[in-house]
Motif scaffolding. Sequence first.
Motif, PDB file in Angstrom:
ATOM      1  N   ALA A 142     -11.662  -2.403  -8.009  1.00  0.00           N
ATOM      2  CA  ALA A 142     -11.544  -2.298  -5.805  1.00  0.00           C
ATOM      3  C   ALA A 142     -10.048  -1.937  -5.981  1.00  0.00           C
ATOM      4  CB  ALA A 142     -10.954  -3.606  -5.573  1.00  0.00           C
ATOM      5  N   GLY A 143      -8.607  -1.791  -6.576  1.00  0.00           N
ATOM      6  CA  GLY A 143      -7.897  -1.014  -6.483  1.00  0.00           C
ATOM      7  C   GLY A 143      -8.175   0.413  -6.471  1.00  0.00           C
ATOM      8  N   PHE A 144      -8.977   0.934  -7.352  1.00  0.00           N
ATOM      9  CA  PHE A 144      -9.035   1.844  -7.917  1.00  0.00           C
ATOM     10  C   PHE A 144      -9.765   2.894  -6.617  1.00  0.00           C
ATOM     11  CE2 PHE A 144     -11.183   5.761  -9.715  1.00  0.00           C
ATOM     12  CZ  PHE A 144     -10.655   6.498 -10.351  1.00  0.00           C
ATOM     13  N   LEU A 145     -11.268   2.193  -6.647  1.00  0.00           N
ATOM     14  CA  LEU A 145     -11.974   3.037  -5.146  1.00  0.00           C
ATOM     15  C   LEU A 145     -11.256   2.801  -4.016  1.00  0.00           C
ATOM     16  CD1 LEU A 145     -15.277   1.239  -6.778  1.00  0.00           C
ATOM     17  CD2 LEU A 145     -14.748   3.208  -6.788  1.00  0.00           C
ATOM     18  N   PHE A 146     -10.306   1.515  -3.948  1.00  0.00           N
ATOM     19  CA  PHE A 146      -9.938   1.727  -2.657  1.00  0.00           C
ATOM     20  C   PHE A 146      -8.435   2.294  -2.315  1.00  0.00           C
ATOM     21  CE2 PHE A 146     -13.567  -1.587  -2.388  1.00  0.00           C
ATOM     22  CZ  PHE A 146     -14.214  -1.411  -0.883  1.00  0.00           C
ATOM     23  N   SER A 147      -8.114   2.860  -3.308  1.00  0.00           N
ATOM     24  CA  SER A 147      -6.862   3.814  -2.884  1.00  0.00           C
ATOM     25  C   SER A 147      -6.670   3.923  -1.778  1.00  0.00           C
ATOM     26  CB  SER A 147      -6.104   4.356  -3.866  1.00  0.00           C
ATOM     27  OG  SER A 147      -6.919   4.910  -4.663  1.00  0.00           O
ATOM     28  N   PRO A 148      -5.424   4.468  -1.452  1.00  0.00           N
ATOM     29  CA  PRO A 148      -5.362   5.370   0.320  1.00  0.00           C
ATOM     30  C   PRO A 148      -6.331   6.240  -0.673  1.00  0.00           C
ATOM     31  CG  PRO A 148      -3.083   4.229  -0.306  1.00  0.00           C
ATOM     32  CD  PRO A 148      -4.378   4.242  -1.760  1.00  0.00           C
ATOM     33  N   SER A 149      -6.251   7.524  -1.035  1.00  0.00           N
ATOM     34  CA  SER A 149      -6.821   8.576  -1.560  1.00  0.00           C
ATOM     35  C   SER A 149      -7.954   8.627  -1.909  1.00  0.00           C
ATOM     36  CB  SER A 149      -6.161  10.010  -2.029  1.00  0.00           C
ATOM     37  OG  SER A 149      -5.376   9.405  -3.354  1.00  0.00           O
ATOM     38  N   GLY A 150      -8.890   7.193  -2.385  1.00  0.00           N
ATOM     39  CA  GLY A 150      -9.479   7.120  -3.405  1.00  0.00           C
ATOM     40  C   GLY A 150     -10.815   7.276  -2.658  1.00  0.00           C
ATOM     41  N   PRO A 151     -11.803   7.531  -3.708  1.00  0.00           N
ATOM     42  CA  PRO A 151     -13.627   7.360  -3.336  1.00  0.00           C
ATOM     43  C   PRO A 151     -13.905   6.901  -2.109  1.00  0.00           C
ATOM     44  CG  PRO A 151     -13.050   6.515  -5.857  1.00  0.00           C
ATOM     45  CD  PRO A 151     -11.928   6.486  -5.001  1.00  0.00           C
ATOM     46  N   ASN A 153     -12.273   6.083   0.754  1.00  0.00           N
ATOM     47  CA  ASN A 153     -11.724   6.788   1.898  1.00  0.00           C
ATOM     48  C   ASN A 153     -12.047   8.104   2.112  1.00  0.00           C
ATOM     49  OD1 ASN A 153     -10.341   4.764   2.645  1.00  0.00           O
ATOM     50  ND2 ASN A 153      -8.626   5.108   2.634  1.00  0.00           N
ATOM     51  N   LYS A 154     -12.542   8.207   0.677  1.00  0.00           N
ATOM     52  CA  LYS A 154     -12.711  10.166   0.987  1.00  0.00           C
ATOM     53  C   LYS A 154     -14.200  10.419   1.315  1.00  0.00           C
ATOM     54  CE  LYS A 154     -10.563  12.666  -2.629  1.00  0.00           C
ATOM     55  NZ  LYS A 154     -10.419  13.274  -4.151  1.00  0.00           N
ATOM     56  N   LEU A 155     -15.093   9.230   1.005  1.00  0.00           N
ATOM     57  CA  LEU A 155     -16.448   9.118   1.782  1.00  0.00           C
ATOM     58  C   LEU A 155     -16.663   8.684   2.864  1.00  0.00           C
ATOM     59  CD1 LEU A 155     -18.377   7.221  -1.444  1.00  0.00           C
ATOM     60  CD2 LEU A 155     -18.533   9.765  -0.664  1.00  0.00           C
ATOM     61  N   LEU A 158     -16.020  12.084   4.921  1.00  0.00           N
ATOM     62  CA  LEU A 158     -17.114  13.589   4.903  1.00  0.00           C
ATOM     63  C   LEU A 158     -17.840  12.558   5.943  1.00  0.00           C
ATOM     64  CD1 LEU A 158     -18.644  13.277   1.407  1.00  0.00           C
ATOM     65  CD2 LEU A 158     -17.499  15.409   2.488  1.00  0.00           C
ATOM     66  N   VAL A 159     -17.924  11.542   6.172  1.00  0.00           N
ATOM     67  CA  VAL A 159     -18.545  11.386   7.468  1.00  0.00           C
ATOM     68  C   VAL A 159     -18.171  11.058   8.981  1.00  0.00           C
ATOM     69  CG1 VAL A 159     -20.307   9.945   6.489  1.00  0.00           C
ATOM     70  CG2 VAL A 159     -18.456   8.838   6.791  1.00  0.00           C
ATOM     71  N   GLY A 160     -17.009  11.156   8.917  1.00  0.00           N
ATOM     72  CA  GLY A 160     -15.956  11.483  10.630  1.00  0.00           C
ATOM     73  C   GLY A 160     -14.966   9.867   9.818  1.00  0.00           C
ATOM     74  N   VAL A 161     -14.831   9.604   9.088  1.00  0.00           N
ATOM     75  CA  VAL A 161     -13.929   8.381   9.754  1.00  0.00           C
ATOM     76  C   VAL A 161     -12.435   8.535   9.374  1.00  0.00           C
ATOM     77  CG1 VAL A 161     -13.012   5.865   9.504  1.00  0.00           C
ATOM     78  CG2 VAL A 161     -15.555   6.549   9.596  1.00  0.00           C
ATOM     79  N   GLN A 162     -11.799   9.535  10.830  1.00  0.00           N
ATOM     80  CA  GLN A 162     -10.459   9.347   9.854  1.00  0.00           C
ATOM     81  C   GLN A 162      -9.341   8.781   9.769  1.00  0.00           C
ATOM     82  OE1 GLN A 162      -9.344  13.298  10.242  1.00  0.00           O
ATOM     83  NE2 GLN A 162     -12.126  13.962  10.932  1.00  0.00           N
ATOM     84  N   ASP A 163      -9.345   8.020  10.553  1.00  0.00           N
ATOM     85  CA  ASP A 163      -8.209   6.525  10.048  1.00  0.00           C
ATOM     86  C   ASP A 163      -8.866   5.473   9.900  1.00  0.00           C
ATOM     87  OD1 ASP A 163      -5.485   5.946   9.676  1.00  0.00           O
ATOM     88  OD2 ASP A 163      -5.601   4.459  11.909  1.00  0.00           O
ATOM     89  N   PRO A 164      -8.991   5.572   8.038  1.00  0.00           N
ATOM     90  CA  PRO A 164      -9.995   4.289   6.906  1.00  0.00           C
ATOM     91  C   PRO A 164      -8.620   3.207   7.615  1.00  0.00           C
ATOM     92  CG  PRO A 164      -9.403   5.981   5.230  1.00  0.00           C
ATOM     93  CD  PRO A 164      -8.779   6.590   7.120  1.00  0.00           C
ATOM     94  N   PRO A 165      -9.527   2.157   7.311  1.00  0.00           N
ATOM     95  CA  PRO A 165      -8.017   1.087   7.678  1.00  0.00           C
ATOM     96  C   PRO A 165      -7.582   0.565   6.151  1.00  0.00           C
ATOM     97  CG  PRO A 165     -10.906   0.009   7.105  1.00  0.00           C
ATOM     98  CD  PRO A 165     -10.272   1.791   7.105  1.00  0.00           C
ATOM     99  N   LYS A 166      -6.528   0.543   6.607  1.00  0.00           N
ATOM    100  CA  LYS A 166      -5.288   0.182   5.400  1.00  0.00           C
ATOM    101  C   LYS A 166      -6.316  -1.188   4.421  1.00  0.00           C
ATOM    102  CE  LYS A 166      -1.273   2.749   6.941  1.00  0.00           C
ATOM    103  NZ  LYS A 166      -2.468   2.920   8.043  1.00  0.00           N
ATOM    104  N   TRP A 167      -7.096  -0.753   3.306  1.00  0.00           N
ATOM    105  CA  TRP A 167      -7.719  -1.784   2.397  1.00  0.00           C
ATOM    106  C   TRP A 167      -6.803  -2.234   1.907  1.00  0.00           C
ATOM    107  CZ3 TRP A 167     -12.166  -1.192   4.061  1.00  0.00           C
ATOM    108  CH2 TRP A 167     -12.863  -0.116   4.257  1.00  0.00           C
ATOM    109  N   LEU A 168      -5.820  -1.826   1.354  1.00  0.00           N
ATOM    110  CA  LEU A 168      -5.021  -2.890   0.222  1.00  0.00           C
ATOM    111  C   LEU A 168      -3.288  -2.889   0.675  1.00  0.00           C
ATOM    112  CD1 LEU A 168      -5.873  -0.946  -3.321  1.00  0.00           C
ATOM    113  CD2 LEU A 168      -6.458  -2.802  -1.898  1.00  0.00           C
ATOM    114  N   ALA A 169      -2.821  -3.327   2.568  1.00  0.00           N
ATOM    115  CA  ALA A 169      -2.434  -3.463   2.798  1.00  0.00           C
ATOM    116  C   ALA A 169      -2.202  -4.662   2.317  1.00  0.00           C
ATOM    117  CB  ALA A 169      -2.236  -3.554   4.026  1.00  0.00           C
ATOM    118  N   GLN A 170      -0.737  -5.411   2.268  1.00  0.00           N
ATOM    119  CA  GLN A 170      -0.754  -6.656   2.447  1.00  0.00           C
ATOM    120  C   GLN A 170      -1.869  -7.680   3.373  1.00  0.00           C
ATOM    121  OE1 GLN A 170       2.523  -9.452   2.262  1.00  0.00           O
ATOM    122  NE2 GLN A 170       3.507  -7.281   0.239  1.00  0.00           N
ATOM    123  N   ASP A 171      -1.409  -7.316   4.714  1.00  0.00           N
ATOM    124  CA  ASP A 171      -2.604  -7.917   5.304  1.00  0.00           C
ATOM    125  C   ASP A 171      -4.234  -7.867   5.263  1.00  0.00           C
ATOM    126  OD1 ASP A 171      -0.134  -8.622   6.383  1.00  0.00           O
ATOM    127  OD2 ASP A 171      -1.062  -6.814   8.526  1.00  0.00           O
TER     128      ASP A 171
END
Lengths: 316, 314
Positions: A142-151, A153-155, A158-171
């Motif tokens: 999860a740490g790898f897949l959801f890292s800010p420049s991880g897969p 967010n890259k995916l 591709l589908v047009g989400v410019q501002d993905p949620p900050k998955w791993l932010a403390q909240d």
Amino acid sequence: MATPVLPLARGRNTARPRAGMSAIERSRRRLFWPMLAPALILMILFYLVPIIFAGWLSLNEWDGINELKWVGLDNYIRLSKDPVFIGSIINTLKILFIVGIVTFVFAFGLTMILRDMMGKKFVRSVLFFPTLINAMVFGIFAGFLFSPSGPVNKLLLLVGVQDPPKWLAQDNLFNMIMIVMIWSATGYFTTIIMSAVDQIPAYYYEAAGLDGAGPWTKFRHVTLPLAWDVISVCAVLWTMSSVKVFELILVFGGSTAKPPPTSTWSTALYVFQAAFGSGGDREFGISAASAIVSLVLVTVLTIGLRRMLRRDAVEI
Amino acid sequence: MNQVITQPPLRTETAKASHTPKTPTRRRSSRKDRISLGGYVGRAVVWLLVAFNIFLLVWMVLTSIRDTRDIARDPLGIPAVPFWENYSTAWNTGGFGTAAINSVIATLISSLLVVAIAAPAAYVLAKSTRKLSSTFTLLFVLGLGVPGQVLLVPVYIMMAKFQDISHLKMINSIQGLILVMVGLGIPFTVFLLAGFFRSLPVEIEEAAAIDGSSGIRTFIQIVLPLARSGLVTAFMLAVISGWNETLFSLVLLTTSENRTLPIALLAFLDQAQFNGADWGGLFAGIVMVVTPVLALFIWLGRRIVEGMTVGISK
């Protein structure tokens, strides 16, 4: 009793086994203690004594080196005022109820979908395997897949989400932990519930269908009542495992060189950090007290859940 | 009860007869009828989930044979040329080699011991008619519900004390970990095996007793072979939980030469904090943690699943 044939037959039936039984019974009695003792001794040494020891330790202050100091209930009072500890209890309850309920709903949904689906054994096995793997691995994934420049967010980009949620932010971290838990636990509970549902004869559903029952009514009035016993056992099982959650939180979203943010701690993590945390101080007393609280928690919740679920089962 | 069982099919027959004349295809058609739009969506979701789980495994293996820079550039890419160096790095400098050996030793020995100790106890608890035996059965069952963290500090202190008294290395040693794993594994293994022994027919033992076999001989020569599948299941489950054990290993094992795989993985993560992440090596380590369990599951999946679920629904 009334006819003379019956008592005679009965007498013969009971007499024979009794002779055999007593021989077995006698040798069994002789073997009872020697065969039981090793396991029983381990049980006493690794369960009974430690629990009593933890109870006593929780009334003391000890760092493992200096003299033990009796403090009475001070540790418990300190815990009750510690926001991190309260948070860890709340997190554990979140795991128990939120993750538990969502997992159960998913497991039931999957059971209903899988019931008459091609390749259900294969699907079940694939969904089951995460249960067997050290949860740490999923934390790293999860740490790898959801890292800010991880897969992920890259995916999304591709589908047009410019501002993905900050998955791993403390909240968000604890929500992510709960999602991973739901994903990894669903397969296990699906398997248990499926084995119960598989035993429900198909003609119950057919009959319900002929009476005009839709999928929901069938679920509500056939599946649920007939699988109820297993559900209540699952609930107890989940209660016990939810209090133990440790590895996943320890590694989630990074490493352990520094402990994970306190907002994600579970009771297991609190116990570990208080006694062996990287903070340095070994507070065995506090750790033992929090351990005792989690034992009380699991006991009360288990008994409570059993009561609650048992009362419902009587209706059927 | 009888009525309940016999009634529905009767009604099914009559109802079917009046509505649909073609009885041979009844099962197929009723099955088809059941798939609604929701059913299709449900199936799609299930297969997506399955695809995701399989993807994770494939991705894990592929990433473990890619160069770290390559991984960083494109995390989901496929290796052009397999980069096996990750494994040698992880095995040698990453500490996964020693850890893998330690894990194998600790897991196999502790699993063998726990089954060897639990089996006789489970047998007497399952078969004895003594009042005492139900009390002890309850004790083992209650042990199942005790979270590991409750025992963590006391067991650690007891092991340290035991080391002082006996001069046997208990803290930071594999033998200490094995002892703890055996002790902690007892309740589950006893519980599981007692279920298996209970299901064995009592007549065979009676026959053995009548033929003059002693209790202990009956157990070893007759009961144990009969319960072999149960013993294998118990052993497998002990192997899986031993292989994944983290909490106690983390506390008991402190130096790198004594680490087990989960602890080596944690240490590797810690290092990544300072040296930058060596993703290739990390994934090679993860593959080492995951593969043995996965192989066991593919090989003996049915048994493992049954062991983890069947005993529970009783």
